[in-house]
Design a protein around this motif. Structure first.
Motif, mmCIF file in Angstrom:
data_model
loop_
_atom_site.group_PDB
_atom_site.id
_atom_site.type_symbol
_atom_site.label_atom_id
_atom_site.label_comp_id
_atom_site.label_asym_id
_atom_site.label_seq_id
_atom_site.Cartn_x
_atom_site.Cartn_y
_atom_site.Cartn_z
ATOM 1 N N TYR A 227 0.517 -1.359 0.032
ATOM 2 C CA TYR A 227 0.458 -0.228 0.039
ATOM 3 C C TYR A 227 0.382 1.149 -0.284
ATOM 4 O O TYR A 227 1.528 1.313 1.001
ATOM 5 N N PRO A 229 -0.188 5.331 -0.836
ATOM 6 C CA PRO A 229 -1.002 6.752 -1.015
ATOM 7 C C PRO A 229 -1.212 7.028 -2.681
ATOM 8 O O PRO A 229 -2.076 7.503 -3.183
ATOM 9 N N GLU A 244 -12.122 1.176 -1.083
ATOM 10 C CA GLU A 244 -10.992 1.005 0.510
ATOM 11 C C GLU A 244 -11.915 -0.108 0.818
ATOM 12 O O GLU A 244 -13.398 -0.060 0.441
ATOM 13 N N TYR A 269 -7.922 -1.278 -1.918
ATOM 14 C CA TYR A 269 -7.166 -1.157 -0.708
ATOM 15 C C TYR A 269 -7.463 -1.001 0.607
ATOM 16 O O TYR A 269 -8.582 -1.017 0.883
ATOM 17 N N THR A 271 -5.855 -0.057 4.885
ATOM 18 C CA THR A 271 -5.205 0.702 5.461
ATOM 19 C C THR A 271 -4.037 0.032 6.029
ATOM 20 O O THR A 271 -3.183 0.542 7.511
ATOM 21 N N PRO A 278 -0.905 -2.935 4.715
ATOM 22 C CA PRO A 278 -1.677 -2.470 4.267
ATOM 23 C C PRO A 278 -1.617 -3.348 3.341
ATOM 24 O O PRO A 278 -0.001 -3.311 2.059
#
Length: 298
Positions: A227, A229, A244, A269, A271, A278
């Motif tokens: 992960y 961003p 998410e 995804y 987090t 993540p």
């Protein structure tokens, strides 16, 4: 590489022609007449009739071949059947015997790897299980090549490793999903692919893909990466909708919930959570496309 056509030429044709030559000679046709009807030389007819050609016992005893020879013998002798019709009738029987039948079995004995797909398939069928499965395997191999040629891909590999998976069109379980055994790892800054892709070796990434498919996604392939961003933002900038999901809710609950509100999402995804790393899952129509989406968002 041995084709089923070779089995037809080397096993079926000598057996069939010798049976038909015998049948026609027994009905009173001369050797010359038989040669003309079969489109072969008189010397070849002589070899067939006198047993100088090896014949396949399974084909000799097959009722459909025996029936075909008798029908052709009747029709060609009394003129009710033309040589063209006899050819067509023979081709029909050959196609039948190739479809999971005796010719397919003889072919499988010559190419044992075909046994992995079962015997009841037509090797000429463009939608056969063998072809579809091999296309999926080839697709993942191409996707892996994209990964190997993507600069700095290794930095996107999570601690749990990366996998690239592709499902068969009608996949129902992980045994219908191609993946890399043992996952892809970061080895001194380069992606290390431990083995050739195969079916049924991915549990987690395959499960994510299958769950997404069960809840409206038409994706056939998936890739998991660490992960970041900025990766999510880049994927969205390239037109791939991201959503998410709750890492602690579990795949069976989290993925359906996320897709219920965003059925067209191509990026899933989470987090992280307690003891949960993540991760981003990139979905797409095939393995090379999925791998290319990550490459294009760097």
């Amino acid at each position: 590489m041995r084709f089923i056509e070779e089995v037809v030429v080397e096993e079926f044709l000598p057996t069939f022609r010798s049976m038909l030559a015998e049948e026609l000679r027994e009905r009173g046709l001369t050797q010359s007449e038989v040669a003309d009807l079969l489109g072969i030389s008189q010397s070849a007819v002589s070899k067939y009739v006198h047993g100088e050609v090896a014949r396949n016992e399974r084909l000799l005893a097959d009722e459909r071949v025996v029936d075909l020879v008798e029908r052709l013998g009747d029709g060609l002798t009394d003129g009710a059947m033309s040589p063209v019709q006899a050819l067509v009738e023979t081709e029909v029987v050959i196609r039948q015997l190739e479809q999971g039948d005796v010719l397919a079995q003889l072919h499988q004995e010559e190419v044992p790897e075909l046994a992995d797909y079962g015997g009841a398939f037509d090797v000429h069928d463009p939608d056969s299980d063998v072809r579809v499965a091999e296309q999926a395997l080839a697709s993942v191999r191409r996707g892996l090549t994209v990964i190997e040629n993507t600069t700095d891909f290794a930095r996107h590999i999570p601690a749990v490793g990366t996998n690239l998976v592709e499902a068969l069109p009608d996949a129902t379980g992980i045994e219908d999903v191609v993946a890399v055994p043992g996952r892809i790892i970061d080895l001194k800054g380069r992606p290390e692919i431990p083995a050739e892709p195969e079916f049924g070796v991915s549990e987690y990434v395959a499960s994510v893909l299958l769950t997404a498919r069960e809840h409206g996604s038409d994706a056939r392939a998936a890739l998991n990466v660490r992960y970041d961003p900025t990766i999510v933002d880049a994927l969205e900038s390239n037109g791939h909708r991201a959503v998410e999901f709750d890492a602690e809710a579990g795949i069976d609950d989290a993925i359906p919930t996320a897709l219920a509100a965003n059925p067209d999402a191509e990026v899933l995804y989470q987090t992280g959570g307690f003891g949960i790393e993540p991760v981003i899952y990139v979905l797409g129509p095939d393995a090379p496309t999925v791998a290319g989406r990550l490459r294009d968002c760097r």
